[in-house]
Write a protein that holds these residues in place. Structure first.
Motif, mmCIF file in Angstrom:
data_model
loop_
_atom_site.group_PDB
_atom_site.id
_atom_site.type_symbol
_atom_site.label_atom_id
_atom_site.label_comp_id
_atom_site.label_asym_id
_atom_site.label_seq_id
_atom_site.Cartn_x
_atom_site.Cartn_y
_atom_site.Cartn_z
ATOM 1 N N ARG A 84 0.854 -1.186 0.000
ATOM 2 C CA ARG A 84 0.000 0.000 0.000
ATOM 3 C C ARG A 84 0.886 1.229 0.000
ATOM 4 O O ARG A 84 1.936 1.223 0.623
ATOM 5 C CB ARG A 84 -0.876 0.025 1.235
ATOM 6 C CG ARG A 84 -1.750 -1.178 1.235
ATOM 7 C CD ARG A 84 -2.869 -1.062 2.188
ATOM 8 N NE ARG A 84 -3.780 -2.162 1.893
ATOM 9 C CZ ARG A 84 -4.988 -2.262 2.402
ATOM 10 N NH1 ARG A 84 -5.429 -1.344 3.197
ATOM 11 N NH2 ARG A 84 -5.732 -3.285 2.098
ATOM 12 N N GLY A 85 0.425 2.239 -0.682
ATOM 13 C CA GLY A 85 1.166 3.497 -0.680
ATOM 14 C C GLY A 85 2.299 3.542 -1.687
ATOM 15 O O GLY A 85 3.046 4.505 -1.737
ATOM 16 N N SER A 86 2.421 2.491 -2.532
ATOM 17 C CA SER A 86 3.564 2.475 -3.451
ATOM 18 C C SER A 86 3.450 3.570 -4.509
ATOM 19 O O SER A 86 4.455 4.022 -5.039
ATOM 20 C CB SER A 86 3.720 1.107 -4.100
ATOM 21 O OG SER A 86 2.532 0.726 -4.739
ATOM 22 N N ALA A 87 2.216 4.010 -4.796
ATOM 23 C CA ALA A 87 2.057 5.037 -5.832
ATOM 24 C C ALA A 87 2.576 6.393 -5.361
ATOM 25 O O ALA A 87 2.903 7.253 -6.165
ATOM 26 C CB ALA A 87 0.592 5.163 -6.228
ATOM 27 N N ALA A 88 2.663 6.569 -4.046
ATOM 28 C CA ALA A 88 3.039 7.882 -3.529
ATOM 29 C C ALA A 88 4.548 8.012 -3.327
ATOM 30 O O ALA A 88 5.033 9.070 -2.955
ATOM 31 C CB ALA A 88 2.318 8.145 -2.208
ATOM 32 N N ARG A 97 -1.927 11.279 -13.988
ATOM 33 C CA ARG A 97 -2.122 9.848 -13.807
ATOM 34 C C ARG A 97 -3.384 9.396 -14.503
ATOM 35 O O ARG A 97 -4.347 10.157 -14.622
ATOM 36 C CB ARG A 97 -2.235 9.487 -12.326
ATOM 37 C CG ARG A 97 -0.882 9.332 -11.696
ATOM 38 C CD ARG A 97 -0.926 8.992 -10.251
ATOM 39 N NE ARG A 97 0.450 9.130 -9.747
ATOM 40 C CZ ARG A 97 0.811 8.995 -8.502
ATOM 41 N NH1 ARG A 97 -0.079 8.716 -7.585
ATOM 42 N NH2 ARG A 97 2.075 9.135 -8.141
ATOM 43 N N LEU A 135 -2.076 3.536 -13.668
ATOM 44 C CA LEU A 135 -2.286 2.588 -12.583
ATOM 45 C C LEU A 135 -3.461 1.681 -12.946
ATOM 46 O O LEU A 135 -4.536 2.155 -13.291
ATOM 47 C CB LEU A 135 -2.580 3.324 -11.274
ATOM 48 C CG LEU A 135 -1.466 4.245 -10.770
ATOM 49 C CD1 LEU A 135 -1.911 5.004 -9.535
ATOM 50 C CD2 LEU A 135 -0.222 3.437 -10.458
ATOM 51 N N LEU A 141 -6.052 1.480 -2.099
ATOM 52 C CA LEU A 141 -5.496 2.566 -1.291
ATOM 53 C C LEU A 141 -4.710 3.550 -2.175
ATOM 54 O O LEU A 141 -4.804 4.766 -2.028
ATOM 55 C CB LEU A 141 -4.594 2.022 -0.184
ATOM 56 C CG LEU A 141 -4.139 3.108 0.778
ATOM 57 C CD1 LEU A 141 -5.264 3.496 1.725
ATOM 58 C CD2 LEU A 141 -2.919 2.675 1.574
ATOM 59 N N ASP A 142 -3.944 2.982 -3.127
ATOM 60 C CA ASP A 142 -3.195 3.852 -4.036
ATOM 61 C C ASP A 142 -4.127 4.657 -4.922
ATOM 62 O O ASP A 142 -3.850 5.801 -5.267
ATOM 63 C CB ASP A 142 -2.253 3.022 -4.911
ATOM 64 C CG ASP A 142 -1.046 2.574 -4.107
ATOM 65 O OD1 ASP A 142 -0.813 3.182 -3.039
ATOM 66 O OD2 ASP A 142 -0.362 1.644 -4.529
ATOM 67 N N THR A 183 -5.465 7.372 -2.704
ATOM 68 C CA THR A 183 -4.403 8.352 -2.435
ATOM 69 C C THR A 183 -4.145 9.226 -3.661
ATOM 70 O O THR A 183 -3.958 10.436 -3.553
ATOM 71 C CB THR A 183 -3.084 7.630 -2.065
ATOM 72 O OG1 THR A 183 -3.399 6.621 -1.122
ATOM 73 C CG2 THR A 183 -2.079 8.583 -1.476
ATOM 74 N N SER A 184 -4.132 8.577 -4.837
ATOM 75 C CA SER A 184 -3.894 9.326 -6.072
ATOM 76 C C SER A 184 -4.960 10.396 -6.265
ATOM 77 O O SER A 184 -4.667 11.524 -6.662
ATOM 78 C CB SER A 184 -3.919 8.382 -7.279
ATOM 79 O OG SER A 184 -2.806 7.532 -7.240
ATOM 80 N N LEU A 239 -4.289 13.278 -3.997
ATOM 81 C CA LEU A 239 -3.139 14.101 -4.364
ATOM 82 C C LEU A 239 -3.399 14.946 -5.611
ATOM 83 O O LEU A 239 -2.772 15.983 -5.809
ATOM 84 C CB LEU A 239 -1.918 13.210 -4.613
ATOM 85 C CG LEU A 239 -1.332 12.518 -3.379
ATOM 86 C CD1 LEU A 239 -0.238 11.536 -3.785
ATOM 87 C CD2 LEU A 239 -0.774 13.544 -2.399
#
Lengths: 304, 203
Positions: free
Chosen positions: A241-245, B131, B163, B187-188, B191-192, B195
């Motif tokens: 988790r969080g690898s995109a950031a 993205r 992604l 989650l990514d 989060t994306s 952001l």
């Protein structure tokens, strides 16, 4: 008692258990003496990762006897012997075969107290995670092969790979360490995920705190990432988790396949700083606290 | 100035990069095409060429990638530094969420055509396109045989991060067929979206 791919533990009596491990591979550096030292440090590491002490070792040699100068083999064996001695163990023999491709490694026998066997299954929520060596040996070895590594970076990689995990293992013995694994072919992410799954927890790794070998991000940006490290990254992607950031190059480093990597240690938060100080005092200078163990879970790694 | 072609099929990393490096060391290579047969080699060769001042595009056909590099600025030549990060920081970040392989409702055949057109035109957003998230049936756009595969690969080469939802690939049993983008999780994705400065969502 315990088994994994390349190490087994056998309880002899209430005070003593036997650890047996074996590891060998093809050359990862050009200098034969360095290759011998690295192969031995790598083989001994499995014993250290379990909290044990190596006693004896035996050489495993595959050598193209008709095509290669025997002096090369002598230098490799000398490197291996020197490391075994540095570990306080005894080289008791070995076996060699004629082979097209050079390979070297050792089988190591060690002992551990049955109550103090460390595995990757004991980490508990609230523990801190320590890593004892910098990452990047896979990428740096590739940069060396490409002729793009600076001499200083190449030497740092050799020093890192040839360093025994002995001091780290001995320091661990004095602290309430709950889990440990050594970082090798699956990289920090792969072995971290194994530890997370084995312990039934989630890990949080602060990517920016992970120690790295010099210049490795630079080499990753040049495309000097070995196939194994790419495979690791893809294999781990689903459980991260969080690898995109985080910086993709840093992610490559976290997934980089290591040779003779450091120990990933889980220890209760209250003891973490003291263990870190001890590691630094004992010459494990790159050791760092890189994250923590989160709540019970299904073996994910969260990156931050 | 010469054009070069390298066949690195069947080679595992880092060999394609080593061969590419050797080819460039001859000097004066203005354009180079490198054939590779795995995604790792494609990414490594792409990085290597970009790092040394080449503009790179890649195409895939039947599992073979051809990575084409052309010297962006012949004067820059070998050992140019990578582009300064931070130049793009000031721009806004646009995220496009694609949760379908059709654009709009009404006629599916038309919708399929429109999505091709949409993605082909998307590059007009310029560097602000940050993205591209592919979820649900949207992941079908990123697999072998998809009509827009080349378009997506071009976007990715130009620096747009793509992604692709892993759960969705798994659901459609397409994990092995994915040919572009990075497999990701919810989650990514969330989060994306957090952001991004602007989210364009097509569902």
């Amino acid at each position: 008692m315990e088994t994994s791919d390349d190490a087994g533990v056998y309880r002899l009596n209430d005070q003593l258990a036997l650890i047996q491990t074996l590891d060998f591979f093809t050359p990862i550096v050009n200098d034969p003496y360095d290759f011998g030292r690295i192969a031995a440090a790598n083989a001994l590491s499995d014993v250290y990762a379990m909290g044990g002490r190596p006693l004896t070792a035996m050489n495993i040699v595959c050598f193209p006897i008709r095509r290669m100068d025997k002096a090369i083999l002598r230098d490799i064996l000398r490197g291996g012997r020197d490391k075994v001695h540095e570990a306080g163990a005894v080289l008791v023999g070995g076996h060699s075969v004629d082979d097209l491709e050079l390979k070297y490694g050792l089988s190591v026998t060690g002992v551990v107290s049955p109550g103090r066997v460390l595995t990757n299954r004991g980490a508990r929520p609230g523990d801190r995670l320590l890593l004892t060596k910098p990452l990047g040996t896979g990428i740096l070895a590739t940069a060396v092969k490409a002729g793009l590594a600076s001499p200083a970076a190449a030497q740092a990689a050799v020093d890192c790979m040839a360093e025994l995990n002995r001091a780290a293992a001995e320091a661990m013995a004095d602290y309430p360490v709950t889990a440990c694994t050594d970082i090798t072919g699956f990289g920090l992410l792969g072995h971290g995920l194994e530890l997370a799954a084995g312990s039934g927890v989630r890990l949080r790794i602060e990517a920016g705190r992970v120690p790295l070998l010099p210049e490795v991000l630079d080499y990753a940006s040049m495309g000097l990432v070995p196939a194994g490290s790419f495979a690791n990254r893809n294999f781990c992607a689903e459980r991260l988790r969080g690898s995109a950031a985080i910086d993709p190059l840093l992610l490559d480093l976290l997934a980089d396949a290591q040779t003779s990597g450091g120990l990933l240690i889980a220890v209760p938060a209250a003891a973490a700083e003291a263990l870190l100080d001890r590691l630094h005092r004992d010459g494990v200078s790159h050791a760092a606290i890189i994250g923590e163990v989160l709540e019970r879970g299904s073996g994910m790694v969260e990156l931050g | 100035m010469a054009d070069k072609e390298l066949d690195c099929r069947g080679l595992a990393c880092p060999n394609p990069v080593l061969r590419t490096k050797a080819a460039l060391e001859a000097g004066g290579v203005e354009r180079i095409t490198v054939l590779v047969d795995n995604a790792a080699a494609r990414e490594n060769v792409t990085r290597f060429l970009q790092r040394f001042g080449y503009r790179v595009s890649a195409m895939e056909r039947d599992g073979i990638f051809s990575v084409l590099g052309s010297l962006a600025d012949p004067e820059a030549c070998v050992l140019a530094q990578p582009e300064a990060a931070g130049a793009a920081e000031a721009q806004q970040k646009i995220l496009v969420l694609l949760a379908t392989d059709r654009l709009g409702r009404g006629d599916d055949a038309l919708g399929a055509k429109l999505v091709v057109n949409f993605l082909t035109t998307l590059k007009e957003l310029g560097p602000e396109l940050w993205r591209l998230l592919l979820v649900n049936a949207g992941v079908k756009l990123a697999v072998a045989g998809a009509e827009v595969l080349g378009v997506l690969q071009e976007l990715e080469q130009s620096g747009v991060k793509i992604l692709v939802c892993g759960t969705c690939l798994n659901h459609f049993q397409l994990l092995e067929q994915k040919r572009v983008g990075e497999t990701t999780n919810m989650l990514d994705i969330v989060t994306s979206m957090q952001l991004a400065d602007k989210v364009i969502s097509l569902t």
